[in-house]
Design an enzyme around this catalytic site. Structure first.
Site, PDB file in Angstrom:
ATOM      1  N   GLU A  76      -2.946   1.857  -5.516  1.00 19.62           N
ATOM      2  CA  GLU A  76      -2.275   1.249  -5.097  1.00 19.62           C
ATOM      3  C   GLU A  76      -0.749   1.916  -5.922  1.00 19.62           C
ATOM      4  O   GLU A  76      -0.577   2.433  -6.924  1.00 19.62           O
ATOM      5  CB  GLU A  76      -2.747  -0.089  -6.004  1.00 19.62           C
ATOM      6  CG  GLU A  76      -1.441  -1.332  -5.447  1.00 19.62           C
ATOM      7  CD  GLU A  76      -1.915  -2.685  -6.530  1.00 19.62           C
ATOM      8  OE1 GLU A  76      -2.067  -2.752  -7.273  1.00 19.62           O
ATOM      9  OE2 GLU A  76      -1.428  -3.359  -5.950  1.00 19.62           O
TER      10      GLU A  76
ATOM     11  N   LYS B  44      -2.001  -5.914   1.598  1.00 15.21           N
ATOM     12  CA  LYS B  44      -3.142  -6.886   0.632  1.00 15.21           C
ATOM     13  C   LYS B  44      -3.017  -8.207   1.067  1.00 15.21           C
ATOM     14  O   LYS B  44      -1.597  -8.839   1.050  1.00 15.21           O
ATOM     15  CB  LYS B  44      -2.530  -6.312  -0.520  1.00 15.21           C
ATOM     16  CG  LYS B  44      -2.762  -7.228  -2.216  1.00 15.21           C
ATOM     17  CD  LYS B  44      -1.993  -6.497  -3.013  1.00 15.21           C
ATOM     18  CE  LYS B  44      -1.900  -7.415  -4.206  1.00 15.21           C
ATOM     19  NZ  LYS B  44      -1.603  -6.566  -5.683  1.00 15.21           N
TER      20      LYS B  44
ATOM     21  N   CYS C 267      -6.050  -4.033  -4.850  1.00 15.88           N
ATOM     22  CA  CYS C 267      -5.750  -4.926  -6.654  1.00 15.88           C
ATOM     23  C   CYS C 267      -6.161  -5.805  -6.439  1.00 15.88           C
ATOM     24  O   CYS C 267      -7.877  -5.994  -6.768  1.00 15.88           O
ATOM     25  CB  CYS C 267      -4.573  -4.086  -6.768  1.00 15.88           C
ATOM     26  SG  CYS C 267      -4.201  -4.442  -8.600  1.00 15.88           S
TER      27      CYS C 267
END
Lengths: 416, 416
Positions: free
Chosen positions: B146, B221, B258
């Site tokens: 990330e 995300k 994440c």
């Protein structure tokens, strides 16, 4: 390894040698935790435990001291007895809400060839001292294993085992109601249910018995396996009770029966309805699921900010008539070793060690239910979950003409 | 333990002593797998691995032999290099679809006080030999960590770090497009994105670069943490790209960035859209999440019948200006040790060991994508999932006047 344990594994001295690895064989170790504890230097064991049991900040789970009478019962009736306390922060505006919770795992008692009523009553009598030990230990909420009144006979696909089904208020419930009253204890009793009000149909059901001996309600298993010997769809259908949460005197509990643990949405729904403790009474064998056993329940506890109690039965159950499993194995009369290993998971990613893989057992844990909301506040999973996206997506997915969101690489030449 | 590693942990000899436990200290062990391997007798290690890595039926993951040039790069540039092969059954009607997949974890290269452009370019140059090693090893699909072009500066809440955001076709993408073409390799590049077409807003985005160097697409995300130092909502908002699956030349992939790994519904949606490999490029520190690291990705792989590649960055990043984290800790200039430990999970509950907790690394795995459908057929999770229940429940839950399904124990006297 799956086939070593037969009847009487819970009391046969001949089996004792297999339970540790003192004999040089590794096959029969009692639990991963004890194996590592016996094999690693203390400082290494501590670090390994930190990762495996999620014991962050160097905080080991404290053992709970239990009354001598509980240990006496454990010793006399040869069952594993372990007890731990989870950590939670003190709050300023709420008192701690500490609940003592128990899980019981056990093998059956008589051979599957014995008369049905004898088989059932022998299990009831076997359970009694373990339940009494829970009572003596001050357990507030106790959960038994899936279909605890009978061998896990669904593998046979013989319909005669249906006789062991009971109505919600049947003999096993009455047996537990008495013990619930005596010990002022909530008892969750997973049985094969005979639904006499709906055409005598069968369900895989958990009966929730209140600490006054009353029946608070029931929940019927939502997801049915069709895997190898676990073709349970022969016997009963998908539950029709939704995802109920039962507000007992000691906390809000729910029951995710066995195969339902593979379904994150099932865990989620109990959480959305407000469960603080979810039990997962199971029956599962080593070859199929043992590596998943330590993952799914802990993930559910983390993702849904509640405690989970995982229970699996013990031993290898041999049936009179061999059966095939539909996956090419030769016919066989048992479907492997139920590996026990019952344990608790907490929303902060910690967990207890597991009970024995071979012995009956009672696992006890003190848990402050305040920890659930503390973890919700810390991680914010509920608030960041964007449920609207998923409600919409599942509604679209259900349509037969659903089209997945896929982007093709236009530079690649795709074969027709 | 979280605070020992500072800059240069990837090349400083002074750090070497900490990496094993040869020095008697347990704090700096490289990985759980290596710690156990070094501490346990072979037969005990084998049984522990069976449980911890999900290696059922006694099948160990076979190491893959890589070309000498890959090891030469690993040795010269001091990065961990491991490679394993997952098992799948041979099928009668489909050829195996074996894909070689790589994950890269790394620390930053220059101090965070260096000029921004120097910091970024130093990381690019650091990554090049690791990507070349992946290319030399025949990796088909590679995923970076990330926000790989920068320190994980979101903890500082200083807006100047926004300067490091790049448009989808910016410098880092062009750098990787060249390497993708050269190695005929799909590369997933998670960056801080500057969306020039929508008011120069920021996103946490993965760019999917095809093996011809083309941009196949992007994913933003979906779920943003608001935890401790990870208050990333200061910088960017929840993604608006849904749950895309990218059909690359080598397989159907998706990216769960994440914090999205804590959301089972996020994993589920990528699965419903047909992903066969889902990458989880992350940045997370030991004190917060290490005990969860081996649980969530494996659970996702099991529940959704796909492979998962988990990546976490390396080292402790020290920022020029101390910051507070809103949870009462004194001000501090770093937010702990990023513990690496990148690894692969498979749908059959097996997983690889993890890369180092201290060193840059490249993890490679061969995976037969046929295993995904094999597990769907074996366990039947998709068919037993009862999505209709959950579409309906989520729709109800979204309403402000949602009432949870709770049954009160009527025998208990409830306080008002």
């Amino acid at each position: 390894m799956e086939k070593e344990e037969k009847f009487g594994n819970d009391n046969g001295e001949a089996q004792e040698e297999k339970k540790g690895f003192k004999d040089g064989s590794i096959c029969g170790f009692e639990s991963l935790d004890r194996l590592l504890n016996a094999s690693l230097k203390p400082e290494v064991f501590q670090e390994v435990s930190r990762l495996l049991l999620g014991l962050n900040c160097g905080r080991a789970l404290e053992p709970i001291s239990l009354p001598e009478s509980a240990f006496a019962l454990s010793s006399k009736h040869d069952f594993d007895l372990q007890a731990f306390c989870f950590h939670a922060d003190k709050e300023l505006l709420r008192e701690p809400r500490i609940v003592r919770v128990g899980l019981i795992q056990n093998s059956i008692s008589l051979p599957t060839t014995a008369p049905f009523l004898d088989q059932k009553r022998a299990i009831l009598q076997k359970l009694k001292p373990i339940i009494d030990a829970a009572g003596a230990s001050g357990v507030n909420i106790l959960c038994l294993q899936e279909a605890w009144t009978m061998p896990f006979a669904f593998c046979t696909r013989e319909k005669r085992w249906c006789e062991l089904a009971e109505p919600i208020d049947g003999e096993s419930t009455r047996f537990l109601q008495d013990l619930a009253r005596r010990h002022n204890m909530v008892i969750v009793s997973p049985i094969l249910e005979r639904d006499v009000n709906h055409g005598e149909t069968l369900w895989n059901t958990a009966v929730i018995i209140g600490n006054h001996g009353n029946i608070i309600g029931k929940h019927r298993k939502n997801h049915i396996p069709r895997v190898g010997d676990f073709n349970e769809s022969t016997y009963y259908m998908e539950g029709n009770t939704g995802h109920p949460v039962f507000q007992t005197a000691y906390g809000k509990i729910a029951i995710n029966i066995c195969y339902g643990r593979h379904h994150p949405l099932n865990w989620l729904a109990f959480g959305l309805n407000g469960a603080e403790i979810v039990f997962n009474p199971s029956a599962t064998v080593g070859e199929l699921s043992e590596p998943m056993w330590s993952i799914e329940a802990r993930n559910a506890a983390i993702a849904n900010s509640y405690y989970v109690g995982s229970i699996n039965r013990i031993g290898t159950e041999i049936f009179p008539n061999p059966f095939t499993s539909g996956d090419g194995k030769p016919q066989h009369a048992d479907f492997g070793h139920f590996y026990g290993s019952s344990y608790f998971s907490a929303p902060d990613a910690s967990c207890t060690p597991s009970l024995s893989r071979y012995k009956d057992g009672l696992m006890i844990s003190d848990m402050d239910l305040n920890l659930c909301r503390q973890l919700k506040d810390k991680w914010g999973f509920r608030m960041t979950a964007r449920y609207d996206l998923y409600a919409e997506m599942l509604a679209r997915y259900l349509k037969p003409d659903f089209e997945p969101q896929v982007y093709m690489d236009v530079k690649t030449v795709w074969k027709a």
